[in-house]
Write an enzyme that holds these catalytic residues in place. Structure first.
Site, PDB file in Angstrom:
ATOM      1  N   LYS A 236       0.813  -1.217   0.000  1.00  0.00           N
ATOM      2  CA  LYS A 236       0.000   0.000   0.000  1.00  0.00           C
ATOM      3  C   LYS A 236       0.854   1.278   0.000  1.00  0.00           C
ATOM      4  O   LYS A 236       0.397   2.330  -0.431  1.00  0.00           O
ATOM      5  CB  LYS A 236      -0.942   0.020   1.209  1.00  0.00           C
ATOM      6  CG  LYS A 236      -2.072  -1.000   1.153  1.00  0.00           C
ATOM      7  CD  LYS A 236      -3.202  -0.511   0.309  1.00  0.00           C
ATOM      8  CE  LYS A 236      -4.517  -1.255   0.434  1.00  0.00           C
ATOM      9  NZ  LYS A 236      -4.545  -2.610   0.910  1.00  0.00           N
TER      10      LYS A 236
ATOM     11  N   SER B 144       1.063  -9.837  -0.534  1.00  0.00           N
ATOM     12  CA  SER B 144       0.798  -8.393  -0.531  1.00  0.00           C
ATOM     13  C   SER B 144       1.029  -7.702   0.807  1.00  0.00           C
ATOM     14  O   SER B 144       1.143  -6.477   0.850  1.00  0.00           O
ATOM     15  CB  SER B 144      -0.619  -8.129  -1.025  1.00  0.00           C
ATOM     16  OG  SER B 144      -1.536  -8.915  -0.300  1.00  0.00           O
TER      17      SER B 144
HETATM   18  C1  PLP Z   1      -5.258  -3.618   0.582  1.00  0.00           C
HETATM   19  C2  PLP Z   1      -4.690  -4.955   0.536  1.00  0.00           C
HETATM   20  C3  PLP Z   1      -5.030  -5.859  -0.486  1.00  0.00           C
HETATM   21  C4  PLP Z   1      -6.035  -5.542  -1.554  1.00  0.00           C
HETATM   22  O1  PLP Z   1      -5.682  -4.449  -2.359  1.00  0.00           O
HETATM   23  P1  PLP Z   1      -6.765  -3.689  -3.221  1.00  0.00           P
HETATM   24  O2  PLP Z   1      -5.999  -2.662  -3.955  1.00  0.00           O
HETATM   25  O3  PLP Z   1      -7.779  -3.103  -2.284  1.00  0.00           O
HETATM   26  O4  PLP Z   1      -7.406  -4.706  -4.086  1.00  0.00           O
HETATM   27  C5  PLP Z   1      -4.396  -7.084  -0.489  1.00  0.00           C
HETATM   28  N1  PLP Z   1      -3.519  -7.436   0.466  1.00  0.00           N
HETATM   29  C6  PLP Z   1      -3.176  -6.606   1.458  1.00  0.00           C
HETATM   30  C7  PLP Z   1      -2.187  -7.070   2.470  1.00  0.00           C
HETATM   31  C8  PLP Z   1      -3.750  -5.337   1.539  1.00  0.00           C
HETATM   32  O5  PLP Z   1      -3.404  -4.520   2.535  1.00  0.00           O
END
Ligand code: PLP
Length: 316
Positions: free
Chosen positions: A51, A301
């Site tokens: 993010k 992510s």
């Molecule tokens: C926000 C987030 C997502 C999803 O991202 P989007 O852009 O909202 O689809 C996935 N994994 C993690 C760890 C996140 O913080």
């Protein structure tokens, strides 16, 4: 589609802030998946998730435009990222979080110097509150996904995967509001349209799957999926058409599959990945995408999970 020029600009803008995260491999994962798998380690990113890419792109531009206060609505990781980059830039951040946000995420926002405001359980409740605070204070609202600068920032993840995983044939990406998936699909399809981009959602938060089936954005009710970063109630206005046009496939995974992926990543790869960050691997291991044998990347992510939360997952 967000143009490659915008994504390259974002890479330049955020280059001094974000890590070029490593790509990890695991023999056991390769065996289990039946693919050569490369894990893009965004759980090792600054602030613990990708993010920071979109947030830095947006906030650094706002700061150059004279902003002195930014406001975000977030279930945690976006809030941490905005608080971090605002602090780094010497401006104020107010972060609106859900009532049930994890304590580890709230204390991280506060540790970065962000002010936390609690409101409701869904993004449908938080976003108007954040917009109100921004308007009243003359601040800049930083959306979690539905913004070209945010999508371009997240797209830098896709650019890096392409240069770090030569010959990559498929990429698994988690889908919440769709900013990460939209950014990655834009970068990847412009750099190499042959690479498949596969979105993965929890069954319990399948707003994008339903929307893709319906051909329009469909809202779902509040969800308690353990993947708390993916608890969006509706796909983004900007992100959804991008996913509709360019995503090759969207699959869903059960809570059990998500927990099993977290546990596997811990045991086999020695990585602490939060549930939202492990859904890509859960999707790969589900075998639902029919891409056995292909050279594959999966985006881990994020890694922000409390010791208690992680222990529960390992016990499940
Ligand atoms: C926000 C987030 C997502 C999803 O991202 P989007 O852009 O909202 O689809 C996935 N994994 C993690 C760890 C996140 O913080």
């Amino acid at each position: 589609m967000i143009g490659m020029d915008k994504i390259r600009e974002a890479a330049e803008e955020i280059g001094g802030i974000v890590h070029r995260t490593p790509v990890l491999t695991s023999m056991r994962l390769n065996e289990l998946a039946g693919n050569e798998v490369y894990l893009k380690g965004e759980h090792l990113q600054k602030t613990g998730s990708f993010k920071i890419r979109g947030a830095s792109n947006k906030v650094l531009k706002a700061v150059r435009g004279g902003a002195s206060h930014v406001v975000a609505a977030s279930s945690g990781n976006h809030g941490q990222a905005v608080a971090y980059i605002a602090g780094k830039s010497g401006i104020q951040a107010t972060i609106v979080v859900p009532e049930d946000a994890s304590p580890v995420k709230i204390s991280a926002i506060e540790a970065y110097g962000g002010r936390v405001v609690r409101c409701g359980l869904t993004s449908a409740e938080r976003i108007p509150e954040a917009l109100r605070i921004a308007k009243e204070s003359g601040g800049v609202f930083v959306p979690p996904y539905d913004d070209p600068d945010i999508i371009a920032g997240q797209g830098t993840t896709g650019m890096e995967i392409i240069s770090q995983v030569p010959g990559c044939e498929a990429i698994f990406v988690p889908v919440g509001g769709g900013g990460l998936a939209a950014g990655v699909v834009c970068a990847v399809k412009q750099l190499n349209p042959d690479i498949l981009v596969i979105g993965v959602e929890p069954e319990m938060a399948d707003d994008t799957r339903r929307s893709l089936e319906a051909g329009e954005r469909i809202a779902i009710g509040p969800t308690g999926t353990i993947a708390d970063g993916l608890r969006t109630s509706i796909p983004g206005e900007l992100t959804f058409p991008i996913l509709q046009d360019h995503l090759d496939l969207l699959i869903t995974v059960s809570e059990k599959e998500i927990a099993a992926a977290c546990t596997f990543l811990f045991q086999a790869s020695k990585q602490v990945v939060e549930p939202s960050g492990a859904v890509s691997v859960a999707g790969l291991l589900s075998g639902k995408s029919g891409i056995a044998g292909r050279k594959t990347a999966a985006v881990l992510s994020g890694g922000n999970v409390s010791p208690q939360g992680f222990t529960e997952i390992l016990k499940a």
